[in-house]
Motif scaffolding. Sequence first.
Motif, PDB file in Angstrom:
ATOM      1  N   VAL A 152      46.711 -38.500  21.707  1.00  0.00           N
ATOM      2  CA  VAL A 152      46.297 -38.668  20.307  1.00  0.00           C
ATOM      3  C   VAL A 152      45.093 -37.781  19.999  1.00  0.00           C
ATOM      4  CG1 VAL A 152      45.284 -40.299  18.672  1.00  0.00           C
ATOM      5  CG2 VAL A 152      47.210 -41.011  20.090  1.00  0.00           C
ATOM      6  N   SER A 153      44.154 -37.717  20.919  1.00  0.00           N
ATOM      7  CA  SER A 153      42.960 -36.889  20.730  1.00  0.00           C
ATOM      8  C   SER A 153      43.334 -35.406  20.654  1.00  0.00           C
ATOM      9  CB  SER A 153      41.970 -37.112  21.883  1.00  0.00           C
ATOM     10  OG  SER A 153      41.580 -38.471  21.954  1.00  0.00           O
ATOM     11  N   PHE A 154      44.248 -34.988  21.511  1.00  0.00           N
ATOM     12  CA  PHE A 154      44.689 -33.592  21.526  1.00  0.00           C
ATOM     13  C   PHE A 154      45.363 -33.220  20.192  1.00  0.00           C
ATOM     14  CE2 PHE A 154      48.137 -30.510  22.452  1.00  0.00           C
ATOM     15  CZ  PHE A 154      47.344 -29.422  22.803  1.00  0.00           C
ATOM     16  N   ILE A 155      46.221 -34.101  19.709  1.00  0.00           N
ATOM     17  CA  ILE A 155      46.903 -33.857  18.429  1.00  0.00           C
ATOM     18  C   ILE A 155      45.888 -33.769  17.296  1.00  0.00           C
ATOM     19  CG2 ILE A 155      48.459 -34.897  16.730  1.00  0.00           C
ATOM     20  CD1 ILE A 155      50.023 -36.056  19.114  1.00  0.00           C
ATOM     21  N   THR A 156      44.862 -34.615  17.354  1.00  0.00           N
ATOM     22  CA  THR A 156      43.846 -34.616  16.303  1.00  0.00           C
ATOM     23  C   THR A 156      43.079 -33.302  16.284  1.00  0.00           C
ATOM     24  OG1 THR A 156      43.611 -37.022  16.563  1.00  0.00           O
ATOM     25  CG2 THR A 156      41.864 -35.875  15.369  1.00  0.00           C
ATOM     26  N   VAL A 157      42.779 -32.756  17.464  1.00  0.00           N
ATOM     27  CA  VAL A 157      42.085 -31.461  17.542  1.00  0.00           C
ATOM     28  C   VAL A 157      42.941 -30.374  16.877  1.00  0.00           C
ATOM     29  CG1 VAL A 157      41.287 -29.641  19.100  1.00  0.00           C
ATOM     30  CG2 VAL A 157      40.741 -32.037  19.585  1.00  0.00           C
ATOM     31  N   ILE A 158      44.249 -30.404  17.144  1.00  0.00           N
ATOM     32  CA  ILE A 158      45.156 -29.425  16.531  1.00  0.00           C
ATOM     33  C   ILE A 158      45.155 -29.573  15.006  1.00  0.00           C
ATOM     34  CG2 ILE A 158      47.577 -28.736  16.314  1.00  0.00           C
ATOM     35  CD1 ILE A 158      47.947 -29.444  19.236  1.00  0.00           C
ATOM     36  N   LEU A 159      45.160 -30.822  14.518  1.00  0.00           N
ATOM     37  CA  LEU A 159      45.151 -31.057  13.077  1.00  0.00           C
ATOM     38  C   LEU A 159      43.854 -30.557  12.439  1.00  0.00           C
ATOM     39  CD1 LEU A 159      46.710 -34.645  12.884  1.00  0.00           C
ATOM     40  CD2 LEU A 159      47.773 -32.493  12.207  1.00  0.00           C
ATOM     41  N   VAL A 160      42.738 -30.764  13.121  1.00  0.00           N
ATOM     42  CA  VAL A 160      41.456 -30.286  12.598  1.00  0.00           C
ATOM     43  C   VAL A 160      41.458 -28.758  12.508  1.00  0.00           C
ATOM     44  CG1 VAL A 160      38.979 -30.094  13.076  1.00  0.00           C
ATOM     45  CG2 VAL A 160      40.138 -32.291  13.373  1.00  0.00           C
ATOM     46  N   LEU A 161      42.009 -28.106  13.523  1.00  0.00           N
ATOM     47  CA  LEU A 161      42.131 -26.641  13.479  1.00  0.00           C
ATOM     48  C   LEU A 161      43.041 -26.208  12.322  1.00  0.00           C
ATOM     49  CD1 LEU A 161      42.486 -25.804  17.291  1.00  0.00           C
ATOM     50  CD2 LEU A 161      40.488 -25.451  15.823  1.00  0.00           C
ATOM     51  N   GLY A 162      44.097 -26.996  12.074  1.00  0.00           N
ATOM     52  CA  GLY A 162      44.983 -26.719  10.950  1.00  0.00           C
ATOM     53  C   GLY A 162      44.254 -26.809   9.622  1.00  0.00           C
ATOM     54  N   VAL A 163      43.352 -27.780   9.504  1.00  0.00           N
ATOM     55  CA  VAL A 163      42.542 -27.916   8.283  1.00  0.00           C
ATOM     56  C   VAL A 163      41.686 -26.671   8.066  1.00  0.00           C
ATOM     57  CG1 VAL A 163      40.585 -29.163   7.274  1.00  0.00           C
ATOM     58  CG2 VAL A 163      42.514 -30.435   8.216  1.00  0.00           C
ATOM     59  N   LYS A 164      41.087 -26.166   9.139  1.00  0.00           N
ATOM     60  CA  LYS A 164      40.248 -24.972   9.030  1.00  0.00           C
ATOM     61  C   LYS A 164      41.074 -23.772   8.569  1.00  0.00           C
ATOM     62  CE  LYS A 164      36.986 -24.079  11.914  1.00  0.00           C
ATOM     63  NZ  LYS A 164      35.829 -24.323  11.042  1.00  0.00           N
ATOM     64  N   ILE A 165      42.299 -23.655   9.084  1.00  0.00           N
ATOM     65  CA  ILE A 165      43.164 -22.535   8.695  1.00  0.00           C
ATOM     66  C   ILE A 165      43.563 -22.638   7.228  1.00  0.00           C
ATOM     67  CG2 ILE A 165      45.422 -21.467   9.070  1.00  0.00           C
ATOM     68  CD1 ILE A 165      45.146 -22.248  12.034  1.00  0.00           C
ATOM     69  N   ILE A 166      44.014 -23.841   6.817  1.00  0.00           N
ATOM     70  CA  ILE A 166      44.433 -24.042   5.428  1.00  0.00           C
ATOM     71  C   ILE A 166      43.255 -23.868   4.476  1.00  0.00           C
ATOM     72  CG2 ILE A 166      45.355 -25.729   3.784  1.00  0.00           C
ATOM     73  CD1 ILE A 166      47.463 -24.661   5.618  1.00  0.00           C
ATOM     74  N   SER A 167      42.064 -24.289   4.913  1.00  0.00           N
ATOM     75  CA  SER A 167      40.882 -24.180   4.062  1.00  0.00           C
ATOM     76  C   SER A 167      40.475 -22.728   3.849  1.00  0.00           C
ATOM     77  CB  SER A 167      39.715 -24.961   4.679  1.00  0.00           C
ATOM     78  OG  SER A 167      38.598 -24.982   3.823  1.00  0.00           O
ATOM     79  N   SER A 168      40.838 -21.863   4.786  1.00  0.00           N
ATOM     80  CA  SER A 168      40.476 -20.450   4.664  1.00  0.00           C
ATOM     81  C   SER A 168      41.411 -19.677   3.731  1.00  0.00           C
ATOM     82  CB  SER A 168      40.478 -19.780   6.045  1.00  0.00           C
ATOM     83  OG  SER A 168      41.790 -19.758   6.594  1.00  0.00           O
ATOM     84  N   LYS A 169      42.527 -20.312   3.350  1.00  0.00           N
ATOM     85  CA  LYS A 169      43.468 -19.656   2.447  1.00  0.00           C
ATOM     86  C   LYS A 169      42.930 -19.650   1.014  1.00  0.00           C
ATOM     87  CE  LYS A 169      47.793 -20.622   4.911  1.00  0.00           C
ATOM     88  NZ  LYS A 169      48.251 -19.214   4.911  1.00  0.00           N
ATOM     89  N   ASN A 170      43.496 -18.787   0.188  1.00  0.00           N
ATOM     90  CA  ASN A 170      43.156 -18.783  -1.245  1.00  0.00           C
ATOM     91  C   ASN A 170      43.996 -19.842  -1.963  1.00  0.00           C
ATOM     92  OD1 ASN A 170      41.242 -16.671  -1.194  1.00  0.00           O
ATOM     93  ND2 ASN A 170      42.886 -15.135  -1.187  1.00  0.00           N
ATOM     94  N   TRP A 171      43.356 -20.894  -2.415  1.00  0.00           N
ATOM     95  CA  TRP A 171      44.052 -21.968  -3.113  1.00  0.00           C
ATOM     96  C   TRP A 171      44.311 -21.559  -4.561  1.00  0.00           C
ATOM     97  CZ3 TRP A 171      43.704 -27.654  -1.611  1.00  0.00           C
ATOM     98  CH2 TRP A 171      43.658 -27.783  -0.213  1.00  0.00           C
ATOM     99  N   LYS A 172      45.398 -22.066  -5.116  1.00  0.00           N
ATOM    100  CA  LYS A 172      45.775 -21.716  -6.492  1.00  0.00           C
ATOM    101  C   LYS A 172      45.091 -22.703  -7.446  1.00  0.00           C
ATOM    102  CE  LYS A 172      49.880 -20.388  -9.135  1.00  0.00           C
ATOM    103  NZ  LYS A 172      49.358 -20.858 -10.411  1.00  0.00           N
ATOM    104  N   TRP A 173      43.782 -22.477  -7.664  1.00  0.00           N
ATOM    105  CA  TRP A 173      43.004 -23.404  -8.488  1.00  0.00           C
ATOM    106  C   TRP A 173      43.249 -23.193  -9.974  1.00  0.00           C
ATOM    107  CZ3 TRP A 173      41.359 -27.448  -6.138  1.00  0.00           C
ATOM    108  CH2 TRP A 173      40.866 -27.395  -4.840  1.00  0.00           C
ATOM    109  N   ASP A 174      43.761 -22.025 -10.366  1.00  0.00           N
ATOM    110  CA  ASP A 174      44.045 -21.833 -11.785  1.00  0.00           C
ATOM    111  C   ASP A 174      45.465 -22.287 -12.103  1.00  0.00           C
ATOM    112  OD1 ASP A 174      45.897 -19.740 -11.052  1.00  0.00           O
ATOM    113  OD2 ASP A 174      44.201 -18.371 -10.896  1.00  0.00           O
ATOM    114  N   ASN A 175      45.768 -22.406 -13.381  1.00  0.00           N
ATOM    115  CA  ASN A 175      47.083 -22.897 -13.817  1.00  0.00           C
ATOM    116  C   ASN A 175      48.017 -21.763 -14.215  1.00  0.00           C
ATOM    117  OD1 ASN A 175      46.563 -25.743 -13.589  1.00  0.00           O
ATOM    118  ND2 ASN A 175      45.206 -25.538 -15.350  1.00  0.00           N
ATOM    119  N   ALA A 176      47.621 -20.553 -13.936  1.00  0.00           N
ATOM    120  CA  ALA A 176      48.438 -19.405 -14.315  1.00  0.00           C
ATOM    121  C   ALA A 176      49.640 -19.269 -13.387  1.00  0.00           C
ATOM    122  CB  ALA A 176      47.603 -18.135 -14.265  1.00  0.00           C
TER     123      ALA A 176
END
Length: 237
Positions: free
Chosen positions: A213-237
């Motif tokens: 469970v701890s190992f999976i959680t570390v992978i998920l946290v790394l996934g959050v860092k990757i997704i957070s580094s992406k350009n999110w589509k904050w505008d409605n265009a």
Amino acid sequence: MFKNSIDTLSIQVRTVTTLLPFLIMTIVGTSQNDKTIFILTSFLLTLFIGNNVIMCSIYALEEKRKGRGNYYQVIGIKPNTIILGNMIPWIIISFFSTILTFSLSIFIFHISVLSSHLLEIVFVIIILTIQSYCIGFVIAYFAVLKNNIKTAFYIFSIIQFFSGYIYPVDYIPAPLRYLVYVNPFFYGIDGFRQLLQLDYFLDISLYSKLGLVSFITVILVLGVKIISSKNWKWDNA
């Protein structure tokens, strides 16, 4: 009409999966105490984990609706910081309200819960909380991309069905259990039930399960860092 039909169907599916624990435990004829504690933990875990996952998308879409997402992005604030700042107060309140509800239910219904692993139980709850945020954050990315909260509900409904916290994995058809094995929530929930001396599925030692469970959680946290580094589509265009 088609859109409304899909929404109605998803509600019906969630209703059926919520009722399944009671139906299954009634059929197999387990003791009343085991039946009640299983349903109680399933229901409260569904509320706690599910609400954490969904609220990530709600907060993210609220930031987008108010136009703050673009502003934060311009000044260099990452999406993880934006959503986590909203989620921390929610998680704290949700956590303590769940504990209070669980304690009151045990007292009112005279349920006996025997466990000598209090520290392990707290550890699993913390891990599940982190996992629920990580999964919710990833789903929030797609909800913002599609500009639709329903995206979060659809994705989470699939995760919920194959997580093991609605009803025992034994009742899922064998070919579909592979979907359970790749579900991050499954291992924490299975360990939680083992700690409460309820039915659990994965027959390995408790501490091996906690390590997994701890190992999976570390992978998920790394996934959050990757997704957070992406350009999110904050505008409605």
